[in-house]
Motif scaffolding. Structure first.
Motif, PDB file in Angstrom:
ATOM      1  N   MET A 182      52.929 -37.842  30.640  1.00 41.80           N
ATOM      2  CA  MET A 182      52.858 -38.339  29.221  1.00 41.80           C
ATOM      3  C   MET A 182      54.041 -38.356  28.763  1.00 41.80           C
ATOM      4  O   MET A 182      54.921 -37.365  28.878  1.00 41.80           O
ATOM      5  N   LEU A 183      54.381 -39.377  27.929  1.00 40.84           N
ATOM      6  CA  LEU A 183      55.770 -39.621  27.432  1.00 40.84           C
ATOM      7  C   LEU A 183      55.853 -39.280  25.839  1.00 40.84           C
ATOM      8  O   LEU A 183      54.733 -40.166  25.211  1.00 40.84           O
ATOM      9  N   LEU A 184      56.167 -38.236  25.073  1.00 39.87           N
ATOM     10  CA  LEU A 184      55.751 -38.302  23.646  1.00 39.87           C
ATOM     11  C   LEU A 184      57.086 -38.374  22.880  1.00 39.87           C
ATOM     12  O   LEU A 184      57.780 -37.217  22.823  1.00 39.87           O
ATOM     13  N   ASP A 185      57.181 -39.307  22.074  1.00 37.89           N
ATOM     14  CA  ASP A 185      58.382 -39.277  21.310  1.00 37.89           C
ATOM     15  C   ASP A 185      58.001 -38.951  20.019  1.00 37.89           C
ATOM     16  O   ASP A 185      57.303 -39.513  19.176  1.00 37.89           O
ATOM     17  N   GLU A 186      58.759 -37.800  19.613  1.00 44.69           N
ATOM     18  CA  GLU A 186      58.423 -37.057  18.558  1.00 44.69           C
ATOM     19  C   GLU A 186      57.114 -36.902  17.839  1.00 44.69           C
ATOM     20  O   GLU A 186      56.749 -37.567  16.759  1.00 44.69           O
ATOM     21  N   PRO A 187      56.316 -36.291  18.644  1.00 51.10           N
ATOM     22  CA  PRO A 187      55.024 -36.235  18.482  1.00 51.10           C
ATOM     23  C   PRO A 187      54.253 -35.692  17.272  1.00 51.10           C
ATOM     24  O   PRO A 187      53.396 -36.222  16.667  1.00 51.10           O
ATOM     25  N   THR A 188      55.127 -34.773  16.546  1.00 49.24           N
ATOM     26  CA  THR A 188      54.621 -34.127  15.266  1.00 49.24           C
ATOM     27  C   THR A 188      55.454 -34.613  14.099  1.00 49.24           C
ATOM     28  O   THR A 188      55.079 -33.870  13.114  1.00 49.24           O
ATOM     29  N   ILE A 248      51.716 -43.301  26.973  1.00 48.37           N
ATOM     30  CA  ILE A 248      52.877 -43.397  26.047  1.00 48.37           C
ATOM     31  C   ILE A 248      52.527 -43.168  24.640  1.00 48.37           C
ATOM     32  O   ILE A 248      51.732 -43.864  24.334  1.00 48.37           O
ATOM     33  N   VAL A 249      53.069 -42.192  24.003  1.00 50.75           N
ATOM     34  CA  VAL A 249      52.861 -41.681  22.712  1.00 50.75           C
ATOM     35  C   VAL A 249      54.170 -42.083  21.918  1.00 50.75           C
ATOM     36  O   VAL A 249      55.104 -41.584  21.804  1.00 50.75           O
ATOM     37  N   PRO A 250      54.326 -43.437  21.040  1.00 53.36           N
ATOM     38  CA  PRO A 250      55.485 -43.753  20.531  1.00 53.36           C
ATOM     39  C   PRO A 250      55.650 -42.878  19.294  1.00 53.36           C
ATOM     40  O   PRO A 250      54.824 -42.390  18.781  1.00 53.36           O
ATOM     41  N   GLN A 251      56.708 -43.247  18.981  1.00 51.28           N
ATOM     42  CA  GLN A 251      57.269 -42.422  17.654  1.00 51.28           C
ATOM     43  C   GLN A 251      56.396 -42.855  16.220  1.00 51.28           C
ATOM     44  O   GLN A 251      56.019 -42.062  15.447  1.00 51.28           O
ATOM     45  N   ALA A 252      56.125 -44.434  15.960  1.00 51.03           N
ATOM     46  CA  ALA A 252      55.438 -44.926  15.031  1.00 51.03           C
ATOM     47  C   ALA A 252      53.859 -45.171  15.555  1.00 51.03           C
ATOM     48  O   ALA A 252      54.027 -45.743  16.724  1.00 51.03           O
ATOM     49  N   ASP A 253      53.172 -44.802  14.835  1.00 48.78           N
ATOM     50  CA  ASP A 253      51.602 -45.159  15.490  1.00 48.78           C
ATOM     51  C   ASP A 253      51.421 -46.649  15.440  1.00 48.78           C
ATOM     52  O   ASP A 253      51.884 -47.179  14.662  1.00 48.78           O
ATOM     53  N   ASP A 287      53.494 -50.952  25.861  1.00 48.85           N
ATOM     54  CA  ASP A 287      53.304 -49.679  26.497  1.00 48.85           C
ATOM     55  C   ASP A 287      52.224 -49.703  27.382  1.00 48.85           C
ATOM     56  O   ASP A 287      51.922 -48.248  28.000  1.00 48.85           O
ATOM     57  N   THR A 288      51.323 -50.683  27.917  1.00 48.53           N
ATOM     58  CA  THR A 288      50.538 -50.666  28.899  1.00 48.53           C
ATOM     59  C   THR A 288      51.082 -51.404  29.982  1.00 48.53           C
ATOM     60  O   THR A 288      52.216 -51.955  30.002  1.00 48.53           O
ATOM     61  N   SER A 289      50.186 -51.731  31.135  1.00 52.12           N
ATOM     62  CA  SER A 289      50.813 -52.252  32.446  1.00 52.12           C
ATOM     63  C   SER A 289      50.469 -53.666  32.074  1.00 52.12           C
ATOM     64  O   SER A 289      50.905 -54.871  32.990  1.00 52.12           O
ATOM     65  N   LEU A 290      50.451 -54.370  30.773  1.00 46.97           N
ATOM     66  CA  LEU A 290      50.520 -55.693  30.583  1.00 46.97           C
ATOM     67  C   LEU A 290      51.879 -56.311  30.489  1.00 46.97           C
ATOM     68  O   LEU A 290      52.717 -55.728  30.120  1.00 46.97           O
ATOM     69  N   THR A 291      51.879 -57.606  30.808  1.00 41.53           N
ATOM     70  CA  THR A 291      53.424 -58.203  30.523  1.00 41.53           C
ATOM     71  C   THR A 291      53.300 -59.262  29.556  1.00 41.53           C
ATOM     72  O   THR A 291      52.529 -59.550  28.976  1.00 41.53           O
ATOM     73  N   PRO A 292      54.646 -59.612  28.810  1.00 34.56           N
ATOM     74  CA  PRO A 292      54.471 -60.356  28.010  1.00 34.56           C
ATOM     75  C   PRO A 292      54.067 -61.657  28.185  1.00 34.56           C
ATOM     76  O   PRO A 292      53.287 -62.361  27.204  1.00 34.56           O
ATOM     77  N   ARG A 293      53.975 -62.297  29.338  1.00 28.62           N
ATOM     78  CA  ARG A 293      53.341 -63.497  29.529  1.00 28.62           C
ATOM     79  C   ARG A 293      51.804 -63.388  29.449  1.00 28.62           C
ATOM     80  O   ARG A 293      51.192 -64.234  28.761  1.00 28.62           O
ATOM     81  N   THR A 299      66.258 -43.216  25.698  1.00 31.16           N
ATOM     82  CA  THR A 299      65.961 -42.406  27.180  1.00 31.16           C
ATOM     83  C   THR A 299      64.430 -42.483  27.383  1.00 31.16           C
ATOM     84  O   THR A 299      64.084 -43.145  28.437  1.00 31.16           O
ATOM     85  N   MET A 300      63.671 -42.257  26.460  1.00 29.43           N
ATOM     86  CA  MET A 300      62.129 -42.465  26.558  1.00 29.43           C
ATOM     87  C   MET A 300      61.724 -43.915  27.025  1.00 29.43           C
ATOM     88  O   MET A 300      61.142 -44.016  27.926  1.00 29.43           O
ATOM     89  N   ARG A 301      62.392 -44.869  26.315  1.00 31.46           N
ATOM     90  CA  ARG A 301      62.102 -46.245  26.323  1.00 31.46           C
ATOM     91  C   ARG A 301      62.583 -46.747  27.787  1.00 31.46           C
ATOM     92  O   ARG A 301      62.070 -47.556  28.472  1.00 31.46           O
ATOM     93  N   MET A 302      63.566 -46.166  28.278  1.00 32.52           N
ATOM     94  CA  MET A 302      64.192 -46.446  29.638  1.00 32.52           C
ATOM     95  C   MET A 302      63.106 -45.810  30.592  1.00 32.52           C
ATOM     96  O   MET A 302      62.865 -46.781  31.629  1.00 32.52           O
ATOM     97  N   ILE A 303      62.518 -44.808  30.441  1.00 32.01           N
ATOM     98  CA  ILE A 303      61.760 -44.141  31.209  1.00 32.01           C
ATOM     99  C   ILE A 303      60.438 -45.092  31.389  1.00 32.01           C
ATOM    100  O   ILE A 303      59.661 -45.440  32.182  1.00 32.01           O
TER     101      ILE A 303
END
Lengths: 268, 308
Positions: free
Chosen positions: B158-164, B82-87, A108-114, B47-51
């Motif tokens: 900020m992308l927040l997927d199911e934040p709470t 990015i705040v994912p659904q699972a920490d 989720d950061t600007s890092l790449t898999p490489r 959709t969030m992951r595509m963004i």
């Protein structure tokens, strides 16, 4: 002025390595016991025990022209490296996807898999290189080696460690669940490799039908190099090149496959 | 008119024959707080992951901060939080160290990372926990740390997927307060949720998503105005009798909806509707008049409730 993003493009792999080294600080004690303590114990046990027997039966300089402990010492250093490198790539990589999913955080950061693959592998070096250096000091202290050439054991260890890390990583990155297959690596790949790679006895002692295990084992190639630099074992020049080229080829192959598997797993 | 931060046209994600996201359009403006509301499996997280450019679209157009999402993943993510659904915090590191290593990933110098880590610990109300192990934190604290971590690169969006999801009510309120402050600072917030109160609290505008498609769009208030009445009367007659009672109620208010455990009567005046119900000789076991919510909008649009 360099933007932060441009810095990540250039140095992202190093930030991953930095993270790994920081996390390893918690395990520094056990890593030293495994990485340094275990080969030193083997060295004392085998060198002072088995070595006496071997030297009595075979003569003091009968194995590769040196005493048993001189023959054994560089191989133990390198065997220790593959154990640490394989462990880190097995549980570290699987855990990084599943148990403590740090790779998902990195994604989720600007890092790449490489950069993640390169950084993780470089970070793992912090586990086996310092231990190898300490072990080398023990070797110098016991007069098993002298001069500057044995210092080349460290780059040899780095080459071997990277080859093992990346090949194991390439496979582990494809594993979605742990049904016991992870411990396979240690039991059925790493342990047999240490037994049949000319570590404790010259490869020629084995039945010729088993020599291929040594030829495909990166450990055997590195051990041959290690013996060359620690006591000047006899070796053809072209074979020395093969011993360098083989781990390098594994590094390239392991890296390409790891990057492919990481990319597939982290991006859909 | 503020500039657009995220533009999607005909955005589609297919897995084989299945379209998880099926040709959706939206345009999220700078500083806006935008929500995707829908049940599990509606296509919100995809959709969030595509963004976030960690999942590539199959069709359509998706521009994030002026860049094509399929082509510029790392650069886009350098401007996102990015705040994912699972920490996915690193439990081998301490609280503050998690912020530190994350900041480094964005190429920030050590001094900047240290300064921001301290400021964000303050923001996330975790100063006292800065040396604690991550696994010793409560669910709400981990969530706040994840949000603080996502702010390390001072993101534009900020992308927040199911934040709470999964937090207790008190922890949710603390988190909403923190997110509200971000909104006040002008950070663009994009969030998914299946909680209508969350969408009502945080979103200026939202889309209701179902089966990968957008079924309605607007502000929470305008959606309620368009798709529901001002008030709702909820009456219960007992599980076996609701269906029968609903037939008698038919005609009162704008619309009557039967759920397994209750009957909903949509009317602008709930109290009047209740007297009309009793006038028809019905005696509900319990009755409640409340304001319409996004849950009612969702029920109206999809015929299903948000949380099954």
């Amino acid at each position: 002025m360099t933007t932060p993003f441009a810095r990540t493009r250039r140095m992202g792999w190093w930030y991953v390595a930095e993270h790994r080294i920081r996390a390893m600080r918690n395990y520094i004690g056990s890593f030293f016991i495994i990485g340094l303590g275990s080969p030193v114990l083997y060295l004392l046990g085998l060198g002072a025990g088995l070595g006496v027997l071997v030297n009595e039966r075979q003569g003091a300089e009968a194995i590769d022209g040196v005493s048993y402990i001189e023959f054994l010492a560089p191989a133990l250093l390198l065997a220790g490296v593959i154990v640490s490198a394989a462990q880190e790539s097995t549980f570290g990589v699987f855990g990084g996807f599943k148990w403590t999913p740090i790779f998902l955080g990195m994604r989720d950061t600007s890092l790449t898999p490489r950069q993640i693959v390169t950084g993780f592998t470089v970070g793992t070096m912090a586990r086996y290189l310092p231990a190898s250096a300490m072990y080398l000091l023990v070797m110098y202290n016991f007069d098993i080696v002298n001069g500057w050439r044995p210092l080349l054991l460290l780059p040899i260890a780095a080459l071997l460690g990277l080859a093992v890390s990346l090949c194991v990583m390439a496979w582990v990155a494809t594993q979605k669940d742990d049904r016991g297959q992870l411990s396979f690596i240690e039991r059925f790949v790493i342990t047999p490799l240490t037994l049949f790679s000319g570590t404790y006895f010259p490869l020629e002692t084995l039945h010729p039908g088993l020599h291929w295990i040594g030829w495909i084992s990166p450990l055997w190639h590195s051990v041959e190099l290690g013996r060359l630099v620690s006591y000047g074992s006899e070796q053809h020049g072209w074979l020395t090149l093969v011993h360098i080229a083989y781990p390098l080829a594994l590094i390239v192959l392991g890296w390409v496959l790891s990057v492919r598997h990481f990319t597939k797993r982290l991006q859909s | 008119m503020p500039e657009s931060h995220i533009i999607a046209e005909g955005l589609t994600k297919r897995y084989g024959d299945f379209a998880a996201v099926d040709g959706i359009d939206f345009d999220i403006k700078a500083g806006e707080s935008f929500g995707f509301l829908g049940p599990n499996g509606a296509g919100k997280s995809t959709t969030m992951r595509m963004i976030a450019a960690t999942s590539l679209r199959t069709e359509g157009r998706l521009e994030v901060l002026g860049l094509d999402a399929n082509e510029n993943g790392p650069e886009i993510r350098s401007m996102l939080g990015i705040v994912p659904q699972a920490d996915n915090l690193d439990e081998e590191l301490r609280v503050r160290e998690n912020l530190y290593v994350y900041g480094r990933y964005f190429g920030l110098p050590r001094a900047v990372v240290n300064e921001r880590a301290d400021a964000l610990l303050e923001f996330a109300q975790l100063v006292e926990k800065k040396k604690a192990r991550v696994d010793a934190l409560s669910g709400g604290m981990k969530r706040r740390l994840t949000i603080a971590r996502a702010l390390m690169n001072e993101p534009k969006v900020m992308l927040l997927d199911e934040p709470t999801t999964g937090l207790d009510p008190q922890a949710r309120h603390v988190l909403w307060d923190r997110l509200f402050r971000l909104k006040e600072r002008g950070t663009t917030l994009v969030l998914t949720t299946h909680y209508m109160d969350e969408a009502e609290q945080l979103c200026d505008r939202l889309v209701v998503v179902d089966h990968g498609r957008i079924v309605a769009e607007g502000s929470p208030a305008s959606l309620i105005r368009s798709y529901s009445t001002r008030e709702v009367l909820e009456v219960r007659f007992g599980t076996d009798k609701n269906e029968q009672a609903a037939k008698t109620i038919e005609g009162i208010g704008d619309r009557v909806e039967v759920l397994p455990d209750r009957v909903l009567v949509y009317a602008d005046n709930g109290e009047q509707a209740l007297s009309a119900v009793t006038d028809r000789g019905l005696q509900p076991v319990t009755s409640l008049v409340r304001r319409s919510s996004l849950e009612d909008v969702f029920l109206r649009l999809t015929g299903r409730s948000l949380i099954d």
